[in-house]
Design a protein around this motif. Structure first.
Motif, PDB file in Angstrom:
ATOM      1  N   LYS A 169       1.013  -1.197  -0.080  1.00  0.00           N
ATOM      2  CA  LYS A 169      -0.235   0.167   0.264  1.00  0.00           C
ATOM      3  C   LYS A 169       0.941   1.197   0.133  1.00  0.00           C
ATOM      4  N   ARG A 174      -1.235   8.571  -2.114  1.00  0.00           N
ATOM      5  CA  ARG A 174      -0.903   9.850  -3.064  1.00  0.00           C
ATOM      6  C   ARG A 174      -1.690  10.897  -2.240  1.00  0.00           C
ATOM      7  N   GLN A 225      -5.496   6.134  -0.952  1.00  0.00           N
ATOM      8  CA  GLN A 225      -4.653   5.008  -0.711  1.00  0.00           C
ATOM      9  C   GLN A 225      -4.678   4.152  -1.870  1.00  0.00           C
ATOM     10  N   ARG A 226      -3.584   3.590  -2.402  1.00  0.00           N
ATOM     11  CA  ARG A 226      -3.561   2.455  -3.277  1.00  0.00           C
ATOM     12  C   ARG A 226      -2.859   1.289  -2.825  1.00  0.00           C
ATOM     13  N   GLU A 227      -3.521   0.407  -3.375  1.00  0.00           N
ATOM     14  CA  GLU A 227      -3.145  -1.226  -2.911  1.00  0.00           C
ATOM     15  C   GLU A 227      -3.204  -1.997  -4.053  1.00  0.00           C
ATOM     16  N   ARG A 264       4.894  -4.787  -5.831  1.00  0.00           N
ATOM     17  CA  ARG A 264       5.039  -3.428  -5.578  1.00  0.00           C
ATOM     18  C   ARG A 264       6.545  -3.216  -4.993  1.00  0.00           C
ATOM     19  N   HIS A 322       3.825   2.751  -7.013  1.00  0.00           N
ATOM     20  CA  HIS A 322       2.431   2.396  -7.131  1.00  0.00           C
ATOM     21  C   HIS A 322       2.568   1.872  -8.693  1.00  0.00           C
ATOM     22  N   THR A 324      -6.033  -0.895  -6.533  1.00  0.00           N
ATOM     23  CA  THR A 324      -7.349  -0.327  -6.340  1.00  0.00           C
ATOM     24  C   THR A 324      -6.993   0.771  -5.797  1.00  0.00           C
ATOM     25  N   ALA A 325      -7.648   1.980  -5.549  1.00  0.00           N
ATOM     26  CA  ALA A 325      -7.777   3.142  -5.119  1.00  0.00           C
ATOM     27  C   ALA A 325      -8.826   3.391  -4.221  1.00  0.00           C
ATOM     28  N   SER A 326      -8.895   4.003  -3.037  1.00  0.00           N
ATOM     29  CA  SER A 326      -9.815   4.161  -2.173  1.00  0.00           C
ATOM     30  C   SER A 326      -9.504   5.521  -1.297  1.00  0.00           C
ATOM     31  N   ASP A 345       3.948  11.161  -3.180  1.00  0.00           N
ATOM     32  CA  ASP A 345       3.564   9.455  -2.945  1.00  0.00           C
ATOM     33  C   ASP A 345       4.364   9.263  -1.607  1.00  0.00           C
ATOM     34  N   GLY A 401      -7.810   8.602 -11.254  1.00  0.00           N
ATOM     35  CA  GLY A 401      -7.896   7.901 -10.143  1.00  0.00           C
ATOM     36  C   GLY A 401      -8.178   8.643  -8.836  1.00  0.00           C
TER      37      GLY A 401
END
Length: 455
Positions: A348, A351, A364-366, A373, A377, A381-383, A410, A431
């Motif tokens: 994770k 950004r 948060q990017r996972e 990873r 990044h 997925t992004a949340s 980042d 995103g």
């Protein structure tokens, strides 16, 4: 039947609860649902209920007249357009006024810029209320030009906007289209300028920038450089030329140049008190063993200095693999960084989007299951995420250190605290706008307005 409003295939109506005094509608009994043109659609919570806010240009082909609306959100619904395209839309209920009668109708919100009418009145909204004579138009009359001017034009909307150029390579990218749209929504004259079509005249007394075909580009008020890595040298040269012509640049050529130099940017950040993962840099393969020890041993990350985001990055899981990768790059005379691997981040990163010294959004990017990873990044997925005050402080400090008014910062969460990975001078919007539902493109335009003196 006598109580029904008789209308033609096109009519003027209004939505008093939304503050829309008049809008032209296409009356279409073949369409089930009604649709209202809307941009910058953002859901939010108000008094424990779900609401949605949006902007509308009620007059076709007029981007300067803007109404900001809010309404209770009653549904989200998949709607199939006349072209067969399926779209998930927000649904609101509001009062429609037409021909002196009023009643509640449901409206779906969608961008109708490509359509001939800002409003489509479907049969569900007309049922029991309206009779349509398809051979007629505007049976209920037209508002006068004076009335439209009174409704939609004030001193603010009449003010001449800025002439802004977007320096980029692909007009179809989401980010570029959103910036153009946001600038036009705020009343500015927006132009997409393809970097490859620009060329310049260096002259002590009459410097110029030309566009393919000979058009001179000296009359811009501001430019927004969004330069892809492969065009960094030429894009920064063009940006410098605009700056020489006293054109305001949202990100300066010097700031972009230094942000694209990975080693220099990390040194600059460290000199400004911003922590990064432990990183090593050496010229000779003879120093490989000590370089690996320097960053805490394997696993570790090997990054090409000339690589773009997500490319030229290798995870070396063992000391032997690290030696092989480093020596292979060195044999090609490639400059590399060796960096500690942050295992506890668990795929994770964060950004944070900084505009004019303020964090305007964060996500948060996972990584997807099984995806590699390497402290960067690569997709997934992004949340929405709640970032800490320290993470905001680092992002703002990093953007300031790089002298960037717009930056994607980042950050990775480690056992040592938040560490900065990279600062991007042309961060993507799709995103983060999709995850946060925030109008980041609009914030970029506001930053130009704030830093520009109106002529």
């Amino acid at each position: 039947m006598l109580d029904k409003v008789i209308v033609g295939s096109e009519e003027w109506c209004s939505f008093p609860a939304l503050g829309i005094p008049t809008i032209k509608a296409r009356v279409d009994s073949g369409a089930k649902t009604s649709a209202l043109h809307a941009t910058n659609i953002v859901p939010f919570e108000k008094n424990g209920e779900n609401w949605v806010k949006f902007d509308i240009n009620p007059i076709q082909n007029n981007i300067k007249a803007v109404i900001h609306c809010e309404a209770l959100l009653i549904d989200k619904r998949v709607v199939k357009s006349s072209s067969g395209y399926r779209e998930l839309r927000y649904v609101i209920r509001t009062v429609l006024e037409i021909g002196g009668s009023e009643w509640d109708v449901e409206l779906t919100l969608t961008n109708r810029d490509s359509m001939g009418f800002r409003m489509l009145l479907g049969r569900e909204a007309m049922s029991g209320r309206i009779l349509v004579d398809p051979e007629q138009k505007y049976l209920l009359g037209h508002p006068t030009k004076e009335k439209i001017k009174e409704y939609y034009y004030s001193e603010d909307t009449a003010k001449k906007g800025l002439r802004i150029g977007l320096l980029a390579s692909n007009p179809e990218l989401y980010s570029n289209k959103r910036i153009i749209e946001a600038g036009e929504m705020r009343g500015h004259e927006m132009h997409f300028l393809n970097l490859k079509y620009c060329y310049m005249k260096l002259d002590a007394t009459a410097p110029e920038i030309h566009y393919r075909g000979g058009r001179v580009l000296n009359d811009f008020d501001a430019v927004i450089p969004r330069i892809r890595p492969s065009m960094t040298y030429y894009g920064c040269a063009l940006t410098r030329q605009f700056e020489a012509l006293k054109v305001f640049s949202l990100n300066s050529s010097a700031a972009i140049s230094q942000s694209r130099d990975k080693l220099f940017s990390l040194q600059l950040l460290l000199n400004n008190g911003v922590d990064i993962p432990t990183t090593g840099f050496a010229n000779s393969p003879l120093d490989t063993n000590d370089l690996i020890k320097m960053v805490g041993g394997s696993p570790l990350i090997v990054k090409l200095l000339e690589g773009t985001q997500g490319k030229g990055v290798v995870l070396a899981e063992t000391k032997k693999a690290a030696e092989s990768v480093i020596n292979a790059f060195k044999s090609l005379n490639a400059n590399i960084l060796v960096q500690e691997f942050i295992k506890e981040a668990n795929g994770k990163d964060l950004r944070l989007f900084v505009v004019d010294g303020k964090v305007v959004a964060a996500m948060q990017r996972e990584a997807l299951p099984g995806e590699f990873r390497a402290n960067i990044h690569l997709g997934g997925t992004a949340s929405v995420v709640k970032v800490t005050a320290e993470e905001k402080r680092i992002a703002i400090k990093a953007a300031k250190a790089m002298n960037l008014k717009v930056a994607g910062v980042d950050i990775i969460r480690s056992s040592k605290g938040p560490l900065l990975l990279e600062v991007n001078s042309s961060p993507g919007l799709e995103g983060i706008e999709g995850a946060t539902q925030k109008d980041i493109a609009g914030e970029m335009i506001k930053a130009i307005e704030k830093n520009f003196k109106w002529k």
